[in-house]
Design a protein around this motif. Structure first.
Motif, PDB file in Angstrom:
ATOM      1  N   ASP A  75       0.804  -1.220   0.000  1.00 44.84           N
ATOM      2  CA  ASP A  75       0.000   0.000   0.000  1.00 44.84           C
ATOM      3  C   ASP A  75       0.841   1.277   0.000  1.00 44.84           C
ATOM      4  OD1 ASP A  75      -2.305  -1.536   0.013  1.00 44.84           O
ATOM      5  OD2 ASP A  75      -2.462  -1.507   2.195  1.00 44.84           O
ATOM      6  N   ASP A  76       2.131   1.185   0.346  1.00 46.48           N
ATOM      7  CA  ASP A  76       3.012   2.351   0.376  1.00 46.48           C
ATOM      8  C   ASP A  76       3.563   2.705  -1.006  1.00 46.48           C
ATOM      9  OD1 ASP A  76       2.790   2.656   3.159  1.00 46.48           O
ATOM     10  OD2 ASP A  76       4.408   1.212   3.506  1.00 46.48           O
ATOM     11  N   ILE A  77       3.287   1.875  -2.002  1.00 43.34           N
ATOM     12  CA  ILE A  77       3.850   2.081  -3.334  1.00 43.34           C
ATOM     13  C   ILE A  77       2.720   2.203  -4.351  1.00 43.34           C
ATOM     14  CG2 ILE A  77       5.352   1.124  -5.119  1.00 43.34           C
ATOM     15  CD1 ILE A  77       6.870  -0.282  -2.847  1.00 43.34           C
ATOM     16  N   GLU A  78       2.753   3.298  -5.096  1.00 45.36           N
ATOM     17  CA  GLU A  78       1.744   3.538  -6.126  1.00 45.36           C
ATOM     18  C   GLU A  78       2.405   3.445  -7.496  1.00 45.36           C
ATOM     19  OE1 GLU A  78      -1.400   6.990  -7.589  1.00 45.36           O
ATOM     20  OE2 GLU A  78      -0.151   7.346  -5.830  1.00 45.36           O
ATOM     21  N   ASP A  79       1.915   2.545  -8.317  1.00 44.92           N
ATOM     22  CA  ASP A  79       2.402   2.386  -9.683  1.00 44.92           C
ATOM     23  C   ASP A  79       1.593   3.321 -10.573  1.00 44.92           C
ATOM     24  OD1 ASP A  79       3.123   1.595 -12.247  1.00 44.92           O
ATOM     25  OD2 ASP A  79       3.047  -0.544 -11.790  1.00 44.92           O
ATOM     26  N   VAL A  80       2.254   4.346 -11.143  1.00 45.21           N
ATOM     27  CA  VAL A  80       1.556   5.311 -11.992  1.00 45.21           C
ATOM     28  C   VAL A  80       1.925   5.122 -13.462  1.00 45.21           C
ATOM     29  CG1 VAL A  80       1.191   7.029 -10.186  1.00 45.21           C
ATOM     30  CG2 VAL A  80       3.292   7.100 -11.536  1.00 45.21           C
ATOM     31  N   GLY A  81       2.356   3.929 -13.798  1.00 41.25           N
ATOM     32  CA  GLY A  81       2.658   3.597 -15.189  1.00 41.25           C
ATOM     33  C   GLY A  81       4.109   3.801 -15.552  1.00 41.25           C
ATOM     34  N   SER A  82       4.531   5.062 -15.641  1.00 33.95           N
ATOM     35  CA  SER A  82       5.910   5.341 -16.045  1.00 33.95           C
ATOM     36  C   SER A  82       6.848   5.467 -14.853  1.00 33.95           C
ATOM     37  CB  SER A  82       5.961   6.630 -16.867  1.00 33.95           C
ATOM     38  OG  SER A  82       5.500   7.715 -16.075  1.00 33.95           O
ATOM     39  N   SER A  83       6.313   5.354 -13.646  1.00 33.61           N
ATOM     40  CA  SER A  83       7.140   5.445 -12.444  1.00 33.61           C
ATOM     41  C   SER A  83       6.383   4.886 -11.237  1.00 33.61           C
ATOM     42  CB  SER A  83       7.556   6.891 -12.183  1.00 33.61           C
ATOM     43  OG  SER A  83       6.430   7.702 -12.013  1.00 33.61           O
ATOM     44  N   LEU A  84       7.121   4.752 -10.146  1.00 34.87           N
ATOM     45  CA  LEU A  84       6.539   4.331  -8.872  1.00 34.87           C
ATOM     46  C   LEU A  84       6.667   5.491  -7.901  1.00 34.87           C
ATOM     47  CD1 LEU A  84       8.329   0.872  -8.435  1.00 34.87           C
ATOM     48  CD2 LEU A  84       6.014   1.260  -9.302  1.00 34.87           C
ATOM     49  N   ILE A  85       5.619   5.752  -7.148  1.00 36.95           N
ATOM     50  CA  ILE A  85       5.679   6.738  -6.082  1.00 36.95           C
ATOM     51  C   ILE A  85       5.718   5.946  -4.777  1.00 36.95           C
ATOM     52  CG2 ILE A  85       4.527   8.648  -4.920  1.00 36.95           C
ATOM     53  CD1 ILE A  85       3.226   9.285  -7.666  1.00 36.95           C
ATOM     54  N   VAL A  86       6.802   6.107  -4.039  1.00 35.69           N
ATOM     55  CA  VAL A  86       7.025   5.326  -2.823  1.00 35.69           C
ATOM     56  C   VAL A  86       6.938   6.248  -1.616  1.00 35.69           C
ATOM     57  CG1 VAL A  86       8.587   3.746  -1.636  1.00 35.69           C
ATOM     58  CG2 VAL A  86       8.557   3.815  -4.143  1.00 35.69           C
ATOM     59  N   LYS A  87       6.099   5.870  -0.667  1.00 35.37           N
ATOM     60  CA  LYS A  87       5.936   6.635   0.570  1.00 35.37           C
ATOM     61  C   LYS A  87       6.588   5.864   1.707  1.00 35.37           C
ATOM     62  CE  LYS A  87       1.647   8.511  -1.130  1.00 35.37           C
ATOM     63  NZ  LYS A  87       0.204   8.408  -1.116  1.00 35.37           N
ATOM     64  N   ILE A  88       7.462   6.547   2.425  1.00 38.08           N
ATOM     65  CA  ILE A  88       8.084   5.970   3.616  1.00 38.08           C
ATOM     66  C   ILE A  88       7.422   6.658   4.811  1.00 38.08           C
ATOM     67  CG2 ILE A  88      10.259   5.573   4.854  1.00 38.08           C
ATOM     68  CD1 ILE A  88      10.380   4.314   2.155  1.00 38.08           C
ATOM     69  N   PRO A  89       6.360   6.054   5.361  1.00 41.89           N
ATOM     70  CA  PRO A  89       5.604   6.733   6.416  1.00 41.89           C
ATOM     71  C   PRO A  89       6.309   6.710   7.776  1.00 41.89           C
ATOM     72  CG  PRO A  89       4.632   4.595   5.930  1.00 41.89           C
ATOM     73  CD  PRO A  89       5.754   4.796   4.955  1.00 41.89           C
ATOM     74  N   ASN A  90       7.079   5.673   8.050  1.00 45.65           N
ATOM     75  CA  ASN A  90       7.710   5.538   9.362  1.00 45.65           C
ATOM     76  C   ASN A  90       9.226   5.628   9.213  1.00 45.65           C
ATOM     77  OD1 ASN A  90       5.175   4.949  10.590  1.00 45.65           O
ATOM     78  ND2 ASN A  90       5.321   2.899   9.735  1.00 45.65           N
ATOM     79  N   THR A  91       9.774   6.783   9.586  1.00 43.08           N
ATOM     80  CA  THR A  91      11.219   6.982   9.489  1.00 43.08           C
ATOM     81  C   THR A  91      11.810   7.165  10.877  1.00 43.08           C
ATOM     82  OG1 THR A  91      11.138   9.396   9.344  1.00 43.08           O
ATOM     83  CG2 THR A  91      10.889   8.177   7.272  1.00 43.08           C
ATOM     84  N   LYS A  92      13.102   7.036  10.961  1.00 43.90           N
ATOM     85  CA  LYS A  92      13.817   7.214  12.225  1.00 43.90           C
ATOM     86  C   LYS A  92      13.591   8.623  12.779  1.00 43.90           C
ATOM     87  CE  LYS A  92      18.571   7.175  13.927  1.00 43.90           C
ATOM     88  NZ  LYS A  92      19.965   6.955  13.541  1.00 43.90           N
ATOM     89  N   THR A  93      13.518   9.600  11.882  1.00 38.88           N
ATOM     90  CA  THR A  93      13.356  10.995  12.300  1.00 38.88           C
ATOM     91  C   THR A  93      11.896  11.401  12.471  1.00 38.88           C
ATOM     92  OG1 THR A  93      13.397  11.738  10.007  1.00 38.88           O
ATOM     93  CG2 THR A  93      15.509  11.682  11.183  1.00 38.88           C
ATOM     94  N   LYS A  94      10.977  10.471  12.237  1.00 39.70           N
ATOM     95  CA  LYS A  94       9.527  10.704  12.359  1.00 39.70           C
ATOM     96  C   LYS A  94       8.989  11.680  11.302  1.00 39.70           C
ATOM     97  CE  LYS A  94       9.300   8.401  16.334  1.00 39.70           C
ATOM     98  NZ  LYS A  94      10.206   7.289  16.188  1.00 39.70           N
ATOM     99  N   ILE A  95       9.784  11.920  10.244  1.00 33.80           N
ATOM    100  CA  ILE A  95       9.342  12.783   9.147  1.00 33.80           C
ATOM    101  C   ILE A  95       9.145  11.897   7.918  1.00 33.80           C
ATOM    102  CG2 ILE A  95       9.944  14.734   7.661  1.00 33.80           C
ATOM    103  CD1 ILE A  95      11.763  15.705   9.989  1.00 33.80           C
ATOM    104  N   PRO A  96       7.899  11.660   7.504  1.00 32.46           N
ATOM    105  CA  PRO A  96       7.650  10.809   6.338  1.00 32.46           C
ATOM    106  C   PRO A  96       8.346  11.359   5.087  1.00 32.46           C
ATOM    107  CG  PRO A  96       5.606  11.306   7.486  1.00 32.46           C
ATOM    108  CD  PRO A  96       6.659  12.184   8.082  1.00 32.46           C
ATOM    109  N   ARG A  97       8.775  10.451   4.209  1.00 28.70           N
ATOM    110  CA  ARG A  97       9.424  10.845   2.964  1.00 28.70           C
ATOM    111  C   ARG A  97       8.700  10.194   1.794  1.00 28.70           C
ATOM    112  NH1 ARG A  97      13.941   8.501   5.140  1.00 28.70           N
ATOM    113  NH2 ARG A  97      14.415   7.423   3.214  1.00 28.70           N
ATOM    114  N   ILE A  98       8.838  10.820   0.635  1.00 32.65           N
ATOM    115  CA  ILE A  98       8.298  10.276  -0.609  1.00 32.65           C
ATOM    116  C   ILE A  98       9.398  10.355  -1.647  1.00 32.65           C
ATOM    117  CG2 ILE A  98       6.617  10.596  -2.470  1.00 32.65           C
ATOM    118  CD1 ILE A  98       4.724  11.819  -0.425  1.00 32.65           C
ATOM    119  N   PHE A  99       9.535   9.308  -2.462  1.00 26.66           N
ATOM    120  CA  PHE A  99      10.472   9.360  -3.569  1.00 26.66           C
ATOM    121  C   PHE A  99       9.870   8.647  -4.761  1.00 26.66           C
ATOM    122  CE2 PHE A  99      11.620   5.536  -1.232  1.00 26.66           C
ATOM    123  CZ  PHE A  99      11.880   4.587  -2.221  1.00 26.66           C
TER     124      PHE A  99
END
Length: 155
Positions: A25-49
């Motif tokens: 559920d953290d990864i969205e396939d949008v066809g030409s790329s993947l949008i990856v959400k890192i909701p739980n990080t060490k710094t408590k600040i979510p990241r997206i790449f």
């Protein structure tokens, strides 16, 4: 699993904990790329790449994803050619760089740890001319000194 771990780990400057906690559920396939959400990080600040379609990375990821049950960890163990319900451990994920180093016959394979994924990500970005502010944001670092410490000299 090793290839997908490398793709996501380097593309997102991920820690091993972040990788093993990723779910489908953290990864969205949008066809030409993947949008990856890192909701739980060490710094408590979510990241997206984003993982773009370079080479056959998306095809490889989609093939790997098709083997998984929905709504579970991305990285599961395989036994007898079948996907189990047991998630891959932090130690197994952390050994991916040393497995790759061994396969490539690099010296000192024990030096290649899970943290190499973050270091490689920062170094690749710096080598591509990305500024340190963007590298810090990408990996979730607040300190410029820390971010610069992750960038290796490379040829």
């Amino acid at each position: 699993m090793i290839k997908v771990g490398l793709i996501l780990g380097i593309a997102g400057a991920c820690r091993t904990d972040e990788l093993i906690n990723l779910t489908v559920d953290d990864i969205e396939d949008v066809g030409s790329s993947l949008i990856v959400k890192i909701p739980n990080t060490k710094t408590k600040i979510p990241r997206i790449f984003v993982v773009t379609d370079v080479g056959n990375m998306l095809e490889l990821f989609q093939k790997y994803l098709s083997l998984r049950p929905p709504h579970v960890s991305i990285f599961l163990y395989y036994k007898a050619g079948k996907c189990s319900s047991q998630p891959v451990s932090k130690n197994t994920m952390g050994k991916i760089p040393s497995v790759v180093a061994s396969y490539l016959k690099l010296p000192d394979v024990a030096c290649y740890t899970g943290h190499c994924l973050r270091r490689s990500s920062a170094t690749l970005l710096a080598d591509a001319g990305v500024d340190i502010t963007t590298i810090k944001r990408h990996a979730g670092w607040k300190s410029t000194t820390v971010a610069e410490g992750y960038v290796e000299n490379s040829m």
